[in-house]
Design a protein around this motif. Structure first.
Motif, PDB file in Angstrom:
ATOM      1  N   SER A 164       0.821  -1.216   0.000  1.00  0.00           N
ATOM      2  CA  SER A 164       0.000   0.000   0.000  1.00  0.00           C
ATOM      3  C   SER A 164       0.851   1.260   0.000  1.00  0.00           C
ATOM      4  O   SER A 164       0.475   2.266  -0.607  1.00  0.00           O
ATOM      5  CB  SER A 164      -0.927   0.002   1.220  1.00  0.00           C
ATOM      6  N   ILE A 165       1.990   1.221   0.684  1.00  0.00           N
ATOM      7  CA  ILE A 165       2.873   2.387   0.707  1.00  0.00           C
ATOM      8  C   ILE A 165       3.363   2.695  -0.703  1.00  0.00           C
ATOM      9  O   ILE A 165       3.336   3.847  -1.156  1.00  0.00           O
ATOM     10  CB  ILE A 165       4.073   2.140   1.651  1.00  0.00           C
ATOM     11  N   LEU A 166       3.794   1.648  -1.405  1.00  0.00           N
ATOM     12  CA  LEU A 166       4.298   1.831  -2.768  1.00  0.00           C
ATOM     13  C   LEU A 166       3.166   2.229  -3.718  1.00  0.00           C
ATOM     14  O   LEU A 166       3.350   3.099  -4.581  1.00  0.00           O
ATOM     15  CB  LEU A 166       4.976   0.537  -3.228  1.00  0.00           C
ATOM     16  N   ILE A 167       2.004   1.599  -3.563  1.00  0.00           N
ATOM     17  CA  ILE A 167       0.857   1.934  -4.426  1.00  0.00           C
ATOM     18  C   ILE A 167       0.440   3.385  -4.217  1.00  0.00           C
ATOM     19  O   ILE A 167       0.137   4.107  -5.176  1.00  0.00           O
ATOM     20  CB  ILE A 167      -0.317   0.975  -4.150  1.00  0.00           C
ATOM     21  N   LEU A 168       0.408   3.825  -2.963  1.00  0.00           N
ATOM     22  CA  LEU A 168       0.044   5.211  -2.663  1.00  0.00           C
ATOM     23  C   LEU A 168       1.008   6.177  -3.340  1.00  0.00           C
ATOM     24  O   LEU A 168       0.596   7.180  -3.941  1.00  0.00           O
ATOM     25  CB  LEU A 168       0.041   5.435  -1.152  1.00  0.00           C
ATOM     26  N   ALA A 169       2.321   5.872  -3.262  1.00  0.00           N
ATOM     27  CA  ALA A 169       3.323   6.743  -3.888  1.00  0.00           C
ATOM     28  C   ALA A 169       3.179   6.732  -5.406  1.00  0.00           C
ATOM     29  O   ALA A 169       3.289   7.774  -6.059  1.00  0.00           O
ATOM     30  CB  ALA A 169       4.726   6.292  -3.488  1.00  0.00           C
ATOM     31  N   ALA A 170       2.925   5.564  -5.985  1.00  0.00           N
ATOM     32  CA  ALA A 170       2.791   5.463  -7.441  1.00  0.00           C
ATOM     33  C   ALA A 170       1.545   6.184  -7.934  1.00  0.00           C
ATOM     34  O   ALA A 170       1.588   6.927  -8.928  1.00  0.00           O
ATOM     35  CB  ALA A 170       2.754   3.994  -7.858  1.00  0.00           C
ATOM     36  N   ALA A 171       0.415   5.980  -7.242  1.00  0.00           N
ATOM     37  CA  ALA A 171      -0.854   6.563  -7.682  1.00  0.00           C
ATOM     38  C   ALA A 171      -0.911   8.064  -7.456  1.00  0.00           C
ATOM     39  O   ALA A 171      -1.558   8.790  -8.222  1.00  0.00           O
ATOM     40  CB  ALA A 171      -2.010   5.878  -6.946  1.00  0.00           C
ATOM     41  N   THR A 172      -0.217   8.521  -6.416  1.00  0.00           N
ATOM     42  CA  THR A 172      -0.295   9.944  -6.055  1.00  0.00           C
ATOM     43  C   THR A 172       0.825  10.756  -6.695  1.00  0.00           C
ATOM     44  O   THR A 172       0.578  11.781  -7.332  1.00  0.00           O
ATOM     45  CB  THR A 172      -0.242  10.109  -4.525  1.00  0.00           C
ATOM     46  N   PHE A 173       2.067  10.299  -6.543  1.00  0.00           N
ATOM     47  CA  PHE A 173       3.220  11.099  -6.969  1.00  0.00           C
ATOM     48  C   PHE A 173       3.663  10.778  -8.399  1.00  0.00           C
ATOM     49  O   PHE A 173       3.814  11.664  -9.231  1.00  0.00           O
ATOM     50  CB  PHE A 173       4.378  10.910  -5.987  1.00  0.00           C
ATOM     51  N   HIS A 174       3.896   9.480  -8.691  1.00  0.00           N
ATOM     52  CA  HIS A 174       4.376   9.100 -10.015  1.00  0.00           C
ATOM     53  C   HIS A 174       3.367   9.496 -11.099  1.00  0.00           C
ATOM     54  O   HIS A 174       3.757  10.005 -12.159  1.00  0.00           O
ATOM     55  CB  HIS A 174       4.636   7.593 -10.065  1.00  0.00           C
ATOM     56  N   ALA A 175       2.097   9.280 -10.820  1.00  0.00           N
ATOM     57  CA  ALA A 175       1.064   9.607 -11.803  1.00  0.00           C
ATOM     58  C   ALA A 175       0.993  11.101 -12.091  1.00  0.00           C
ATOM     59  O   ALA A 175       0.557  11.515 -13.164  1.00  0.00           O
ATOM     60  CB  ALA A 175      -0.295   9.109 -11.309  1.00  0.00           C
ATOM     61  N   ALA A 176       1.432  11.920 -11.126  1.00  0.00           N
ATOM     62  CA  ALA A 176       1.398  13.374 -11.309  1.00  0.00           C
ATOM     63  C   ALA A 176       2.736  13.936 -11.769  1.00  0.00           C
ATOM     64  O   ALA A 176       2.915  15.154 -11.827  1.00  0.00           O
ATOM     65  CB  ALA A 176       0.982  14.047 -10.003  1.00  0.00           C
ATOM     66  N   GLY A 177       3.695  13.051 -12.076  1.00  0.00           N
ATOM     67  CA  GLY A 177       5.000  13.502 -12.548  1.00  0.00           C
ATOM     68  C   GLY A 177       5.976  13.856 -11.447  1.00  0.00           C
ATOM     69  O   GLY A 177       7.074  14.340 -11.723  1.00  0.00           O
TER      70      GLY A 177
END
Length: 447
Positions: A280-293
């Motif tokens: 969940s920690i990694l998914i949260l970072a991917a969905a929130t930060f990576h997806a927004a650049g």
């Protein structure tokens, strides 16, 4: 039928001495419970102390960095690490129940003293590296929730020893109850945050598929080893092999086989639960930060600041900080117990838990305080990730002896690990060692 387990003492070079954590050894009743469900319930607990290793602050740093930088790609590392942990922790339970020894005491009783001392030093270094992550994570949690300066928060973390001492006096079940309650808080916080983030579930599923890029890309390998080091932690192997023996499961072969079954179920279920939180920690970072650049988010404080505007919920950062603080408190409890086990098992030295905790915490506070004062929060993020990679480098010094002992019939008797499990554990040990060699090679020749 009262079938006694054959004596395996001849398989060890030395024997004798009190078990580690002797004050709680065999303190949780299992025998006498008529229902098998009640006997199984008596083993509920140790696996969740092990599962804390999935959610310690060091894991947050590596997972945040991995998710923001590479999206969902490193989810497969979390999955593979989980499988490795399940196998290795089952061996810890087998060693404890089959030989009556925790891993530290087994090393002392099996190896020449110089080898044992080297392994002890490596175990202590691993615990200090773990403690550095806990100090920084707890201090950041205090800062985010209450505005306490990081430098002061680092010092405040030394006071957790009083909580641990109080709970140990009440009984080991109280220690386990605290751990499980805090894990539940962490899980609830992340469930809410993941719901707010609304990740691409198709990409999440694809993230659990392996890719050769993890090996070929040095930066990705560095973070992958950090995730591995934050998950399959050396101190967890010493910890689990001792706390399983807090259960008074009896001495007959039937009782030991049943204890091994229930202990393995406990750790496997706990680690599967931990995988959900860890991922969940990694998914949260991917969905929130990576997806927004935002691909360079590695600092916990920065992630905390970005959550509210990106998720559109003012309470999201508070949930994040609460989960982080619970994670830090949880990790300090398990690291304290592991430190006590390592010192008693390797050296037969018993010192007051508060003194043991103070020594370990001072050794962790010094680098954490210096980095915090000199580099600020950006330095603590790098120190967190480095501590987890360092743990991965230390892992082989615990895994290889564990596999050796549980594969040796003269040491384990009829509870020796079956061939398929030995082969699988040996493969895991080889993979860990090989990845570490690859990382060191990249550092030495590729910058």
């Amino acid at each position: 039928m009262d079938q006694r387990v054959p004596d395996t003492s001849e398989g060890w070079k030395t024997s004798g001495g009190d078990p580690s954590l002797s004050d709680v050894h065999r303190s949780v009743a299992v025998r006498g419970k008529q229902s098998s469900w009640r006997r199984a319930a008596a083993f509920f607990g140790p696996g969740y102390l092990v599962a804390v290793g999935y959610m310690d602050p060091g894991n947050w740093a590596t997972s945040l960095a991995g998710g923001s930088r590479f999206g969902y790609t490193l989810l497969v590392v979390a999955l593979v690490s989980n499988i490795m942990a399940i196998v290795l922790q089952s061996l810890c339970a087998r060693l404890a129940i089959g030989s009556g020894r925790d891993l530290a005491r087994a090393c002392r009783d099996a190896f020449p003293r110089p080898v044992g001392l080297v392994l002890w030093v490596m175990a202590e270094i691993a615990i200090i590296a773990t403690d550095i992550a806990e100090v920084i994570g707890t201090a950041i949690g205090l800062n985010l929730l209450f505005g306490i300066p990081l430098e002061l928060g680092v010092i405040i973390t030394a006071l957790d020893v009083f909580l641990i001492l109080y709970l140990q006096k009440l009984g080991f079940r109280w220690v386990e109850a605290l751990i499980i309650a805090l894990l539940a808080v962490i899980a609830v916080c992340f469930v809410i945050q993941i719901a707010l983030a609304d990740p691409d579930w198709g990409a999440v599923i694809r993230g659990f598929a392996p890719t050769t890029e993890i090996i070929s890309n040095p930066e990705m390998l560095y973070l992958a080893l950090g995730i591995l080091g934050a998950t399959v932690m050396p101190h967890n192997l010493y910890l689990h092999s001792a706390i399983v023996q807090t259960r008074d499961y009896g001495s007959t072969l039937q009782e030991k086989r049943e204890a091994l079954k229930f202990a393995t179920i406990d750790s496997t279920v706990a680690l599967m639960f931990a995988l959900l939180v860890n991922a969940s920690i990694l998914i949260l970072a991917a969905a929130t930060f990576h997806a927004a650049g935002q691909t360079q988010v590695a600092e916990i404080g920065e992630a905390h600041a970005l959550l509210a505007p990106m998720l559109g919920a003012a309470f999201a950062p508070t949930l994040f900080a609460v989960a982080l603080l619970c994670s830090g408190i949880n990790s300090t409890v398990t690291a304290t117990l592991a430190g006590q086990i390592v010192m008693e098992g390797f050296l037969r030295i018993k010192i007051a838990p508060w003194l043991r905790r103070l020594i370990t915490r001072i050794l962790a506070i010094l680098p954490a305080a210096l980095v915090t004062a000199w580099f600020g929060e950006s330095g603590t993020a790098q120190l967190l990730i480095l501590s987890q990679v360092f743990l991965s480098l230390q892992l082989s010094f615990a895994v290889i002896p564990l596999v050796m002992f549980t594969a040796d019939r003269s040491k384990m008797g009829v509870l020796v690990a079956p061939l398929w499990l030995i082969v699988l554990a040996g493969l895991i040990a080889a993979i860990i060692a090989g990845l570490n060699v690859k990382l060191l090679w990249d550092f030495a020749f590729s910058g």
